[in-house]
Design an enzyme around this catalytic site. Structure first.
Site, PDB file in Angstrom:
ATOM      1  N   HIS A 172      51.586  52.994  -2.740  1.00  0.00           N
ATOM      2  CA  HIS A 172      52.870  52.907  -3.436  1.00  0.00           C
ATOM      3  C   HIS A 172      53.311  54.313  -3.853  1.00  0.00           C
ATOM      4  O   HIS A 172      52.479  55.140  -4.218  1.00  0.00           O
ATOM      5  CB  HIS A 172      52.741  51.994  -4.662  1.00  0.00           C
ATOM      6  CG  HIS A 172      54.069  51.649  -5.250  1.00  0.00           C
ATOM      7  ND1 HIS A 172      54.784  52.535  -6.033  1.00  0.00           N
ATOM      8  CD2 HIS A 172      54.838  50.539  -5.145  1.00  0.00           C
ATOM      9  CE1 HIS A 172      55.933  51.976  -6.390  1.00  0.00           C
ATOM     10  NE2 HIS A 172      55.990  50.763  -5.854  1.00  0.00           N
ATOM     11  N   GLU A 223      59.555  51.147   1.360  1.00  0.00           N
ATOM     12  CA  GLU A 223      60.192  51.368   0.062  1.00  0.00           C
ATOM     13  C   GLU A 223      60.749  52.789  -0.010  1.00  0.00           C
ATOM     14  O   GLU A 223      60.008  53.728  -0.330  1.00  0.00           O
ATOM     15  CB  GLU A 223      59.168  51.194  -1.068  1.00  0.00           C
ATOM     16  CG  GLU A 223      58.586  49.805  -1.161  1.00  0.00           C
ATOM     17  CD  GLU A 223      58.185  49.478  -2.583  1.00  0.00           C
ATOM     18  OE1 GLU A 223      58.605  48.429  -3.080  1.00  0.00           O
ATOM     19  OE2 GLU A 223      57.472  50.281  -3.212  1.00  0.00           O
TER      20      GLU A 223
HETATM   21  P1  PGA Z   1      61.925  47.827  -8.027  1.00  0.00           P
HETATM   22  O1  PGA Z   1      60.457  48.287  -7.599  1.00  0.00           O
HETATM   23  O2  PGA Z   1      62.146  46.447  -7.436  1.00  0.00           O
HETATM   24  O3  PGA Z   1      61.897  47.812  -9.534  1.00  0.00           O
HETATM   25  O4  PGA Z   1      62.868  48.822  -7.473  1.00  0.00           O
HETATM   26  C1  PGA Z   1      59.958  48.062  -6.298  1.00  0.00           C
HETATM   27  C2  PGA Z   1      58.601  48.678  -6.159  1.00  0.00           C
HETATM   28  O5  PGA Z   1      58.417  49.822  -6.605  1.00  0.00           O
HETATM   29  O6  PGA Z   1      57.678  48.070  -5.615  1.00  0.00           O
END
Ligand code: PGA
Length: 259
Positions: A104, A171
């Site tokens: 992440h 992401e």
């Molecule tokens: P968010 O986070 O939905 O608050 O943007 C997503 C993540 O970091 O997994």
């Protein structure tokens, strides 16, 4: 297009959910409501301390094919011995966890590098955990150099792995923790999902690449989920903030039922 039957929705609680009572309430309500979400494979990733609470509320130990499962937010690459403060993949497996978020951007920011991430994927897989491998650029530029970053992250995490068991969570860092309007647009997402599949095919071969779910994460909530699923080509979502409250998460799951 991948032959993924159900949408995969992962709730990444980060540190938003702090108390056992809140976690228990969330898990109990979700478990009861799962019958209405037949199109979704749902995973909840609590902070480590709350994993036993959620596992107990899911009453999932030993149950196969549960539609709601436990994930962890990270894992140590080490499996035993003198590693103060670490939590290993075998420990997670014993606690009823079936998948783990790896790489992440908030962990990368805290110092985890490509070598660590590759080792975490290997360690998770060796214990039978599915790796939810996060990749994504910090920013986009018109020359398209962000595609190189995504390709490098995929390659360094997965190369030399024998049949890794994983899901990709794409992401884009610039879209995390913002408002729904600031999430990625479906057309851009679709282009990136195609690029990720093409890159996976280069690394692992065409068949595994087509089978791998590619999730999107970054400011997803009930207001933008439908178009991201329908027009973005994602197999589901990794959700942060909107997953930390049971009502907003149920609302999101409802939307994902009818893309
Ligand atoms: P968010 O986070 O939905 O608050 O943007 C997503 C993540 O970091 O997994």
């Amino acid at each position: 297009m991948a032959c993924v039957k159900k949408h995969i929705i992962v709730a990444n609680w980060k540190m938003y959910v702090e108390k056992p009572d809140t976690a228990k309430h969330f898990a109990s309500v979700l478990r009861r409501r799962m019958r209405s979400f037949k199109n979704a494979d749902v995973l909840v990733a609590p902070p480590f301390l709350l994993i036993p609470t959620v596992a107990a509320a899911f009453k999932m130990k030993g149950k196969k094919n549960a539609t709601v499962r436990l994930a962890a937010q990270t894992v140590s690459a080490k499996t035993d011995g003198k590693h103060t403060g670490e939590i290993s993949a075998p420990m997670l497996k014993n606690a009823g966890v079936s998948a783990v978020i790896i790489g992440h951007s908030e962990r990368r920011e805290a110092g985890e590098g490509e070598v660590d991430i590759h080792a975490q994927v290997e360690s998770a897989n060796a214990s039978g955990l599915v790796a939810i491998l996060c990749v994504g650029e910090r920013e986009r530029d018109p020359s398209g150099s962000h595609f190189n970053i995504i390709a490098e992250q995929l390659s360094s995490a997965l190369k030399n792995s024998k049949m890794p068991k994983f899901i990709i969570a794409y992401e884009p860092v610039w879209a995390i923790g913002k408002s729904a309007e600031q999430a990625m647009k479906p057309a851009e997402l679709q282009e990136t999902v195609i690029f990720i599949r093409k890159t996976l095919a280069d690394i692992l071969g065409r068949a595994p690449a087509l089978k791998t779910p590619v999730l999107y994460g970054g400011s997803v909530d009930a207001t933008n989920a439908r178009e991201l699923l329908r027009d973005g080509g994602a197999s589901g979502f990794l959700v942060g903030r909107a997953s930390a409250d049971i009502d907003s998460f149920i609302e999101l799951l409802n939307v994902c039922q009818k893309p």
